[in-house]
Write a protein that holds these residues in place. Sequence first.
Motif, short mmCIF file in Angstrom:
data_model
loop_
_atom_site.label_atom_id
_atom_site.label_comp_id
_atom_site.label_asym_id
_atom_site.label_seq_id
_atom_site.Cartn_x
_atom_site.Cartn_y
_atom_site.Cartn_z
N GLY A 47 -0.79 8.46 -5.25
CA GLY A 47 -1.20 9.73 -4.67
C GLY A 47 -0.81 11.01 -5.32
O GLY A 47 -1.53 11.85 -5.15
N SER A 72 0.63 4.00 -2.94
CA SER A 72 0.52 5.39 -2.55
C SER A 72 1.34 6.26 -3.09
O SER A 72 1.19 7.42 -3.68
CB SER A 72 0.25 5.54 -1.21
OG SER A 72 -0.95 4.73 -0.61
N GLN A 102 0.87 -1.07 -0.08
CA GLN A 102 -0.04 0.03 -0.03
C GLN A 102 1.00 1.27 -0.07
O GLN A 102 0.67 2.12 -0.70
CB GLN A 102 -0.91 -0.07 1.51
CG GLN A 102 -1.85 1.19 1.07
CD GLN A 102 -2.96 1.19 2.34
OE1 GLN A 102 -2.94 -0.03 3.18
NE2 GLN A 102 -3.65 2.28 2.38
N TYR A 110 -7.86 5.64 0.30
CA TYR A 110 -7.16 5.90 1.52
C TYR A 110 -6.41 7.24 1.14
O TYR A 110 -6.04 8.26 1.61
CB TYR A 110 -6.10 4.84 2.07
CG TYR A 110 -5.43 5.10 3.00
CD1 TYR A 110 -5.65 5.00 4.49
CD2 TYR A 110 -3.98 5.68 2.97
CE1 TYR A 110 -4.71 5.38 5.39
CE2 TYR A 110 -3.03 5.99 3.99
CZ TYR A 110 -3.55 5.73 5.24
OH TYR A 110 -2.69 6.15 6.09
N ALA A 111 -5.77 7.03 0.07
CA ALA A 111 -4.78 8.29 -0.58
C ALA A 111 -5.74 9.46 -0.72
O ALA A 111 -5.29 10.47 -0.62
CB ALA A 111 -3.99 7.95 -1.86
N ALA A 159 -6.81 1.26 -1.28
CA ALA A 159 -5.65 2.13 -1.47
C ALA A 159 -5.64 3.39 -1.90
O ALA A 159 -5.45 4.51 -1.43
CB ALA A 159 -4.55 1.52 -2.11
N GLU A 160 -6.80 3.65 -2.80
CA GLU A 160 -6.80 4.85 -3.77
C GLU A 160 -7.98 5.81 -2.81
O GLU A 160 -7.65 6.83 -2.66
CB GLU A 160 -7.97 4.49 -4.92
CG GLU A 160 -6.56 3.96 -5.97
CD GLU A 160 -7.12 3.82 -7.29
OE1 GLU A 160 -8.13 4.04 -7.66
OE2 GLU A 160 -6.20 3.19 -8.27
#
Length: 123
Positions: free
Chosen positions: A48, A44, A40, A92-93, A89-90
Amino acid sequence: MAAKWIEALTGSLKQKKQYKQAKARIDALPEPYRSVANAQHRYSMYYGGVTDGDTLVQMFLDLADLWERAAIDGTPVSDIVGDDAVEFAETYAQAYGGTQWIDKERARLIKAVDDAKKKESRS
């Protein structure tokens, strides 16, 4: 005095130290948390596109907190990530927003199109 000069060239030394600490915490996790947290983290960094150092450091400190807590509690990875690891993950970022490298290019594109429209309207 020298520290300010160095930071002007390389960025905040405090941020670098915090980032390294967060990365060390992730690397110290037991498996399978370490593998997932590192994946992750890497994702990111690519996805990110965050350019603000404070935001980036906070994102990785929180990432270390998330996976440390999961490891301590014994929470299964699937309970955290769900069925779609990429979506997790996306999301989260994206929660960290901040300035992204693409923002500068978006502004350039918009300006180029606006300039072209102005030139067309004068013709």
